[in-house]
Design a protein around this motif. Sequence first.
Motif, PDB file in Angstrom:
ATOM      1  N   UNK A  40       0.812  -1.225   0.000  1.00 30.01           N
ATOM      2  CA  UNK A  40       0.000   0.000   0.000  1.00 30.01           C
ATOM      3  C   UNK A  40       0.840   1.267   0.000  1.00 30.01           C
ATOM      4  N   UNK A  41       2.160   1.131  -0.072  1.00 24.15           N
ATOM      5  CA  UNK A  41       3.040   2.298  -0.010  1.00 24.15           C
ATOM      6  C   UNK A  41       2.830   3.193  -1.240  1.00 24.15           C
ATOM      7  N   UNK A  42       2.421   4.424  -1.003  1.00 25.33           N
ATOM      8  CA  UNK A  42       2.167   5.350  -2.110  1.00 25.33           C
ATOM      9  C   UNK A  42       3.077   6.562  -2.079  1.00 25.33           C
ATOM     10  N   UNK A  43       3.819   6.750  -0.990  1.00 20.05           N
ATOM     11  CA  UNK A  43       4.648   7.960  -0.888  1.00 20.05           C
ATOM     12  C   UNK A  43       5.996   7.639  -0.252  1.00 20.05           C
ATOM     13  N   UNK A  44       7.058   7.976  -0.960  1.00 16.33           N
ATOM     14  CA  UNK A  44       8.420   7.901  -0.435  1.00 16.33           C
ATOM     15  C   UNK A  44       8.938   9.328  -0.356  1.00 16.33           C
ATOM     16  N   UNK A  45       9.421   9.770   0.818  1.00 13.51           N
ATOM     17  CA  UNK A  45       9.833  11.168   0.950  1.00 13.51           C
ATOM     18  C   UNK A  45      11.059  11.498   0.108  1.00 13.51           C
ATOM     19  N   UNK A  93       6.976  17.679  -5.388  1.00 18.13           N
ATOM     20  CA  UNK A  93       7.558  17.747  -4.048  1.00 18.13           C
ATOM     21  C   UNK A  93       7.910  16.371  -3.487  1.00 18.13           C
ATOM     22  N   UNK A  94       7.570  15.322  -4.211  1.00 23.50           N
ATOM     23  CA  UNK A  94       7.825  13.970  -3.725  1.00 23.50           C
ATOM     24  C   UNK A  94       9.145  13.410  -4.220  1.00 23.50           C
ATOM     25  N   UNK A  95       9.266  12.125  -4.128  1.00 25.84           N
ATOM     26  CA  UNK A  95      10.493  11.431  -4.529  1.00 25.84           C
ATOM     27  C   UNK A  95      10.695  11.548  -6.039  1.00 25.84           C
ATOM     28  N   UNK A  96      11.899  11.966  -6.440  1.00 27.47           N
ATOM     29  CA  UNK A  96      12.230  12.109  -7.857  1.00 27.47           C
ATOM     30  C   UNK A  96      13.173  10.987  -8.290  1.00 27.47           C
ATOM     31  N   UNK A  97      13.000  10.540  -9.523  1.00 28.29           N
ATOM     32  CA  UNK A  97      13.815   9.440 -10.028  1.00 28.29           C
ATOM     33  C   UNK A  97      15.306   9.801 -10.031  1.00 28.29           C
TER      34      UNK A  97
END
Length: 890
Positions: free
Chosen positions: A488-493, A514-518
């Motif tokens: 269910x993980x949808x957000x990585x800081x 603002x979230x995790x960028x590749x």
Amino acid sequence: TDMQKLSRLLSTIKAVLEDAEQKQFIEKAIQLWFKELNVVACEIDDVLDDYAAEASRVKIGTRMKDILEKFNAIADERKDLGLSDQKRGSYFNASRETGSTVNEPEVLGRDEEKEQIVRILTKEKDRVDQNVSVLPIVGVGGLGKTTLAQLIFSDKCITEHFELKLWVWVSEDFDVKRIIKVLIESVEKTSIGDLALNILQGKLQELLRGKRYLIVLDDVWNENPREWEKMKSVLQCGSRGSSIVVTTRKQKVAEIMRTLETHYLSSLSEDRCWALFKQQAFDCQEKEERLEAVGKEIVKKCGGVPLAAKALGAFLRFKSEAEWNSVKCSELWNLPEDETDILPALRLSYLNLPVELRGCFAYCAVFPKGYEIEKEEVKHLWMANGLITSNGTMEVEDVGDAVLTELHNRSLFQAVEKEVFARRSVPAFKMHDLVHNLAQSVMEAKHGGTESNRTMMLDMPHDQLTTLPKGMRFLRNLRHLCLQGCGSLTHVPSGIGKLTCLRTLSKAVLGGKKGFQLSELRDLNMLGGELSIRHLERIEDKKDAEATCLIKKQSLRELNLHWDSERTLQRYNDEEVLEALKPSPNLQLLCVLGFKGSSSLPSWISTVTTVTVLGSAVEYIVGAQESTAAAAMSLSMKQLTLINMPNLKEMLGREVQGTPRVFSQLQSLRFENCPTLTLPLPRMPSLKKLSISTCPNMAWASISNLTSLNSFEIARIEGLSCFPEEMLQNLSLLESLVIRQVKDLRALPKSLASLTALKKLNIWDCPMLESLPEEGLRGLASLQKLDFVDCYNLVSLSMGTKALKSLTHLRIKGSDATALPEEVKHLPALQKLELDDFPNLTSLPNCIQMMTTLQSLTINYCELLGPRCQRGREEWHKIKHIPFLDLKIE
């Protein structure tokens, strides 16, 4: 500093714990003290961890004071208990000394292994060289290594073959002088004084010179090659064929000493364990009949180890039925040691471990019995619990590998391959049930239970976890972030890219601006193992994909690339993004999900060993441009799986000329739900395994080009009443053919006869099939197993069954027939017949009682036939001659 004092204190405690651990199994007074000191050691370890993580110094100071007070209270008792912080002494008891005589009333289950080794030893006289032969016997404690060696030593052929037979119990201390002295005294049948080593060596060589001898070195633990070379040089004086048998728990000992192949001792079967148990447990027939059921449950605890079967039997011989039931419900490590002697025998393997390995072994008690422990998983758990650390010359992960190898070499771990997602396996280990009991007993002694509050199972699926904490970017020393169970993980800081020590990042979820960028993956070049990247549809520019520099991540072995089906961007750039995500050539497994590129996949996929593509919109796998580019690459692709490909027309674009190299190494190919796949398959000279499911428009005739096929499966095909004759014509190497859920199939092609190497034919859920082609069976002389499941209209096997000269196993499950096909009588080699779910079958053909090769008959869920086959009933006379009958009457 205070921290240095605490670190030195921990080192001292660990030294005392090593001495206490050995003694607490013998002296009960030490047990409680041992647990209390362990608690203090864990607390100090936690404080040092917190200090390393820069926790509040005020809090640490308070905790230090509490810990030192606890330690001082415990330390005063140390001298009273006779404990030392110096190197431990020997823990090998002289009462374990063995001799050459078998002291069993009857040894069960080792005849074949004994005969095998006797044959090997008696053939050694034919060797060209003069060197002494060494044959090691390896197995876990209690498995019967000594007993097998005693059987070999006492064998009549061995006695006639060897002029001298000598036995030495070696044990922990591989003292060359002592061993030579024992050998001399065995020959001369008298005690000799304490002579110098060189005199003893000369005397032994005089006694052995020119004689063909057998020496058994029992219970060897020495891993120092130089000590063995000293001993071996003295023994190189017998005549050709002289041999040494070594028994050991340690694989490394075998590798140092062996000249012949190591014999790994197998576990006894449950039946043989039961026979051993009965010898010891029952003194009358009445007791055996009364306690047989509970006894057989107890025997399952023995795990095929004869020591356990005999010890439990003897322990229960004079116990009440209530006590038998109590043992059935108990763990072996809770039974009284002085009466069973099971764990003390196994504990030698534990106490022989270097102290730094003991905690790693004991920790494995947290896994359930029989659990297949993934190699990477257990290394991460050891690291998380501070059980392994870098030693200066080796990374901590390499230390973990070395620990696993050592535990395996000492017969405490068994290597297995664990089946995981997508039909693949990973390296794993299992513990024998009794070894697991040993780990539980050690954990109980240390912590008062098999789980401590420091334990964390990383493979459990994670309670609803949708977001990782923002503060994770401050964990600069973090090496492994394992997120496999976090579906269910949808957000990585953002900020994960700063954790440059990371070796494992199993999942990366791309966020918005603002979230995790590749691009945060750019500097994480130590990443290894598995990496899953989710929401690739959120990439707006291929430069973001190029910034990951996956090609520099040399240790990455598995890459999962996911595009979500729900997209906010109108423009699809999947093709250029996937091209930019080119990995290192070391990548072994690639899974691409939701890729909406319209033409083909990038050329670099041909460098990956195993490729799975799910839910992709591509029309073909390789186009002309990709084929040309791939020709210059090192081609590694061996397995290709294509699932839910609605637009796939063919494997090669039409403009590809000739036979491309891109599939030249491919060994396994699977299609599932590819409805538009219509054009012929290309030649694939190495292909061994082909599976086709839900591909109704497949060009079946083109399969005849795949002449190297060994295994072929066809499933869930609608509207197909018969396969084209050409399909099977050239498959002379095919050994396995499986046909499942081809609902309209009415006949098999006559070209079935061309499958001259076929060993297994499975036909499942083909309800319209009534018979097999007589002509088609004539070439199946290699067929060994024929399996029909839910072919309800099957009434005949045809007269072609006469040609099935190798068929040993026939199963028919699910049939509306009122009679078994008469052609069964023509099967000349049939050994096993299984009849399952025949609701209308009332009798068996008379020919059954004439089938002298039949060794096993199983009848399940045959409501009318089953009761008639019971002893004394109508059909009993037809089957009573069959050795193994399994009749389930429901």
